[in-house]
Design an enzyme around this catalytic site. Structure first.
Site, PDB file in Angstrom:
ATOM      1  N   GLU A  80       0.868  -1.056   0.098  1.00 24.76           N
ATOM      2  CA  GLU A  80      -0.015  -0.279   0.006  1.00 24.76           C
ATOM      3  C   GLU A  80       0.722   1.236   0.111  1.00 24.76           C
ATOM      4  O   GLU A  80       2.037   1.343   0.593  1.00 24.76           O
ATOM      5  CB  GLU A  80      -1.000   0.140   1.153  1.00 24.76           C
ATOM      6  CG  GLU A  80      -1.878  -1.063   1.074  1.00 24.76           C
ATOM      7  CD  GLU A  80      -3.145  -0.854   2.430  1.00 24.76           C
ATOM      8  OE1 GLU A  80      -4.257  -1.128   2.006  1.00 24.76           O
ATOM      9  OE2 GLU A  80      -2.487  -0.599   3.444  1.00 24.76           O
ATOM     10  N   CYS A 113       3.673   8.466   1.104  1.00 22.86           N
ATOM     11  CA  CYS A 113       3.894   7.566   1.972  1.00 22.86           C
ATOM     12  C   CYS A 113       4.173   6.147   1.454  1.00 22.86           C
ATOM     13  O   CYS A 113       3.095   5.741   1.039  1.00 22.86           O
ATOM     14  CB  CYS A 113       2.999   7.669   3.447  1.00 22.86           C
ATOM     15  SG  CYS A 113       3.450   6.388   4.811  1.00 22.86           S
ATOM     16  N   CYS A 132       6.231  -6.973   7.028  1.00 18.21           N
ATOM     17  CA  CYS A 132       7.391  -6.813   7.490  1.00 18.21           C
ATOM     18  C   CYS A 132       7.527  -7.709   8.824  1.00 18.21           C
ATOM     19  O   CYS A 132       6.645  -8.159   9.571  1.00 18.21           O
ATOM     20  CB  CYS A 132       7.344  -5.126   8.487  1.00 18.21           C
ATOM     21  SG  CYS A 132       8.603  -4.919   9.336  1.00 18.21           S
ATOM     22  N   CYS A 165       6.513  -5.582  15.467  1.00 24.99           N
ATOM     23  CA  CYS A 165       5.961  -4.677  16.583  1.00 24.99           C
ATOM     24  C   CYS A 165       4.551  -4.743  16.675  1.00 24.99           C
ATOM     25  O   CYS A 165       4.031  -4.599  15.782  1.00 24.99           O
ATOM     26  CB  CYS A 165       6.426  -2.993  15.730  1.00 24.99           C
ATOM     27  SG  CYS A 165       8.146  -2.766  15.474  1.00 24.99           S
ATOM     28  N   CYS A 211       1.526  -2.305  15.312  1.00 22.78           N
ATOM     29  CA  CYS A 211       1.923  -2.209  13.779  1.00 22.78           C
ATOM     30  C   CYS A 211       0.870  -3.034  13.016  1.00 22.78           C
ATOM     31  O   CYS A 211       1.356  -4.187  13.062  1.00 22.78           O
ATOM     32  CB  CYS A 211       3.210  -1.949  13.578  1.00 22.78           C
ATOM     33  SG  CYS A 211       3.413  -1.701  11.732  1.00 22.78           S
ATOM     34  N   CYS A 228      -0.449   6.329  10.106  1.00 24.20           N
ATOM     35  CA  CYS A 228       0.852   5.459  10.428  1.00 24.20           C
ATOM     36  C   CYS A 228       0.593   3.962  11.178  1.00 24.20           C
ATOM     37  O   CYS A 228      -0.082   4.107  11.999  1.00 24.20           O
ATOM     38  CB  CYS A 228       1.855   6.265  11.539  1.00 24.20           C
ATOM     39  SG  CYS A 228       2.595   7.719  10.865  1.00 24.20           S
TER      40      CYS A 228
HETATM   41  N1  SAH Z   1       9.606   0.450   9.611  1.00 23.10           N
HETATM   42  C1  SAH Z   1       9.663   1.672   9.712  1.00 23.10           C
HETATM   43  C2  SAH Z   1       8.825   2.324   8.860  1.00 23.10           C
HETATM   44  C3  SAH Z   1       7.290   2.056   8.875  1.00 23.10           C
HETATM   45  S1  SAH Z   1       6.242   2.356  10.134  1.00 23.10           S
HETATM   46  C4  SAH Z   1       9.584   2.243  11.256  1.00 23.10           C
HETATM   47  O1  SAH Z   1       9.150   1.158  11.975  1.00 23.10           O
HETATM   48  O2  SAH Z   1      10.035   3.113  11.618  1.00 23.10           O
HETATM   49  C5  SAH Z   1       6.122   3.986  10.174  1.00 23.10           C
HETATM   50  C6  SAH Z   1       5.890   4.923  11.379  1.00 23.10           C
HETATM   51  O3  SAH Z   1       4.601   4.403  11.988  1.00 23.10           O
HETATM   52  C7  SAH Z   1       6.736   4.397  12.515  1.00 23.10           C
HETATM   53  O4  SAH Z   1       7.329   5.442  13.343  1.00 23.10           O
HETATM   54  C8  SAH Z   1       6.131   3.243  13.323  1.00 23.10           C
HETATM   55  O5  SAH Z   1       6.499   3.236  14.701  1.00 23.10           O
HETATM   56  C9  SAH Z   1       4.644   4.175  13.258  1.00 23.10           C
HETATM   57  N2  SAH Z   1       3.500   3.122  13.593  1.00 23.10           N
HETATM   58  C10 SAH Z   1       3.211   1.965  13.735  1.00 23.10           C
HETATM   59  N3  SAH Z   1       2.210   1.394  14.010  1.00 23.10           N
HETATM   60  C11 SAH Z   1       1.742   2.724  14.358  1.00 23.10           C
HETATM   61  C12 SAH Z   1       0.329   2.745  15.119  1.00 23.10           C
HETATM   62  N4  SAH Z   1      -0.522   1.736  15.191  1.00 23.10           N
HETATM   63  N5  SAH Z   1       0.094   4.022  15.515  1.00 23.10           N
HETATM   64  C13 SAH Z   1       0.991   5.100  15.159  1.00 23.10           C
HETATM   65  N6  SAH Z   1       2.189   4.870  14.767  1.00 23.10           N
HETATM   66  C14 SAH Z   1       2.573   3.854  14.335  1.00 23.10           C
HETATM   67 FE1  SF4 Z   2       7.728  -3.087  10.687  1.00 23.63          FE
HETATM   68 FE2  SF4 Z   2       5.679  -1.784  11.537  1.00 23.63          FE
HETATM   69 FE3  SF4 Z   2       7.774  -2.219  13.222  1.00 23.63          FE
HETATM   70 FE4  SF4 Z   2       7.872  -0.501  11.260  1.00 23.63          FE
HETATM   71  S1  SF4 Z   2       6.607  -0.429  12.958  1.00 23.63           S
HETATM   72  S2  SF4 Z   2       9.611  -2.265  12.036  1.00 23.63           S
HETATM   73  S3  SF4 Z   2       6.642  -1.564   9.832  1.00 23.63           S
HETATM   74  S4  SF4 Z   2       6.505  -3.672  12.298  1.00 23.63           S
END
Ligand code: SAH
Ligand code: SF4
Length: 350
Positions: A95, A108, A115, A119, A122, A339
């Site tokens: 996406e 974006c 991934c 996390c 996410c 995000c």
């Molecule tokens: N993998 C990279 C980039 C993609 S995620 C990273 O982790 O930085 C982009 C951003 O979205 C990151 O700062 C991540 O921590 C944040 N993010 C992930 N899940 C989220 C959520 N549920 N609410 C707000 N930010 C989130």
């Molecule tokens: Fe991967 Fe989401 Fe963690 Fe970024 S925040 S490293 S996209 S699992």
């Protein structure tokens, strides 16, 4: 559906020159093609009118010109955020999101399908890892939106790697894509208009620092408490906070550039005044900026984002310690384009 033909966006300028050399074509064919792709966003080789017809046909036989198929596009209620689900040549899904904000047209984009870093908060992490994207597939996302924006005389002003995936886990392809987007002979997007967001792969932050690149760096910190960070982000066990912040200090020393720390504020988890003070203490003396964003909802994580008041109080603590801080606007929440909300639901294919 897999095609044997390479994607034209995967080629560097010199690879394109080599291709034309092999075909006994003059060197300026590379420039003509590059300009057609990256300044005029041509997606149908037959529309490249600067090339002879038979050469267009040859290029079309040798290369793939689009690389991704839009399956579904949804718009936020205010119409300012647009999210598109794409299918790649092998069926992998990604996406990307376009955000209109004042004069900015920010994309974006994704660096991986899914991934593998898991996390917990996410949506991309929740779907797991599918595969790395090639540099051409990364560039193709930008060209898709550049083409769309051109229809209304708009242009891409910023690109952020905050879509699916961890860009530093696909370092080579991401750097190659950035080079191609930055190339003044073609798309020419300034390095300072592009941002890599990393979960905090310390060794890659150092490697990136050594390139002395002008591309912006954002680090997803979320908390400086190792125990909590490991719970939220398993990668913290490999690169704990101290090693991550060491790498960040190295980056600033090397590049003299301010880096951004991202914090998703989770109600009652990492958003207290004590959390803010601990953060301020750790970031003292580091050239940085903190971006706070109340956590966006995702399917498999029960917690909610912090209320705005708490985010403001958190920000105040940082600013009292002279750490610049902003609370990021939530964009596209109604279409799950915020995000961490990007996850390709394969049901959408049908
Ligand atoms: N993998 C990279 C980039 C993609 S995620 C990273 O982790 O930085 C982009 C951003 O979205 C990151 O700062 C991540 O921590 C944040 N993010 C992930 N899940 C989220 C959520 N549920 N609410 C707000 N930010 C989130
Ligand atoms: Fe991967 Fe989401 Fe963690 Fe970024 S925040 S490293 S996209 S699992």
């Amino acid at each position: 559906m897999t095609s044997q033909r390479p994607l034209i966006f995967d080629l560097t300028y010199s690879e394109l020159e080599d291709y034309f050399k092999l075909k006994d074509e003059p060197a300026y064919r590379a420039e003509q093609t590059w300009v057609a792709l990256y300044k005029y966003f041509k997606v149908d080789v037959h529309d490249i009118s600067t090339l002879p017809t038979d050469l267009r046909a040859q290029l079309g036989e040798d290369f793939l010109f689009e690389g991704l198929t839009p399956l579904r596009t949804i718009r936020s209620e205010d119409g300012q955020t647009v999210k598109t689900l794409f299918e790649l040549e092998d069926g992998a899904l990604i996406e990307a999101v376009l955000m209109r904000y004042d004069e900015r047209r920010t994309l974006c984009i994704s660096s991986q399908s899914g991934c593998g870093l898991g996390c917990s908060f996410c949506a991309t992490g929740q779907m797991g890892f599918s595969r790395n994207l090639t540099s051409g597939e990364i560039v193709a996302q930008v060209m898709f939106f550049a083409r769309e924006l051109a229809k209304t005389d708009e242009g891409v002003t910023n690109v952020v790697f905050m879509g699916m995936g961890e860009p530093f886990a696909n370092y080579k392809q991401v750097m190659a894509a950035l080079d191609r987007l930055n190339d003044p002979r073609g798309f020419g997007l300034g390095a300072r208009r592009m941002t890599i967001s990393t979960v905090g792969l310390a060794h890659k932050i150092r490697q990136f620092a050594d390139t002395e690149s002008q591309i912006n760096l954002a680090v997803s910190l979320h908390t400086v408490d190792d125990e909590l960070r490991s719970q939220l982000m398993p990668i913290n066990k490999k690169y704990p906070v101290a090693s991550l912040l060491d790498a960040c200090r190295y980056y600033v020393e090397k590049t003299n550039r301010r880096l951004t720390f991202e914090l998703a504020l989770i109600d009652g988890v990492n958003d207290s005044a004590a959390d803010a003070r601990a953060l301020a203490y750790q970031l003292q003396g580091l050239l940085c900026h903190v971006n706070l964003i109340p956590l966006n909802p995702t399917r498999s994580y029960a917690k909610t984002g912090s209320p705005v008041d708490r985010a403001k109080a958190f920000c105040d603590v940082l600013e009292e310690s002279n750490i610049p801080c902003t609370i990021r606007l939530r964009r596209g929440i109604d279409i799950a384009a915020g995000c961490g909300q990007l996850a390709a639901d394969s049901n959408l294919k049908s």
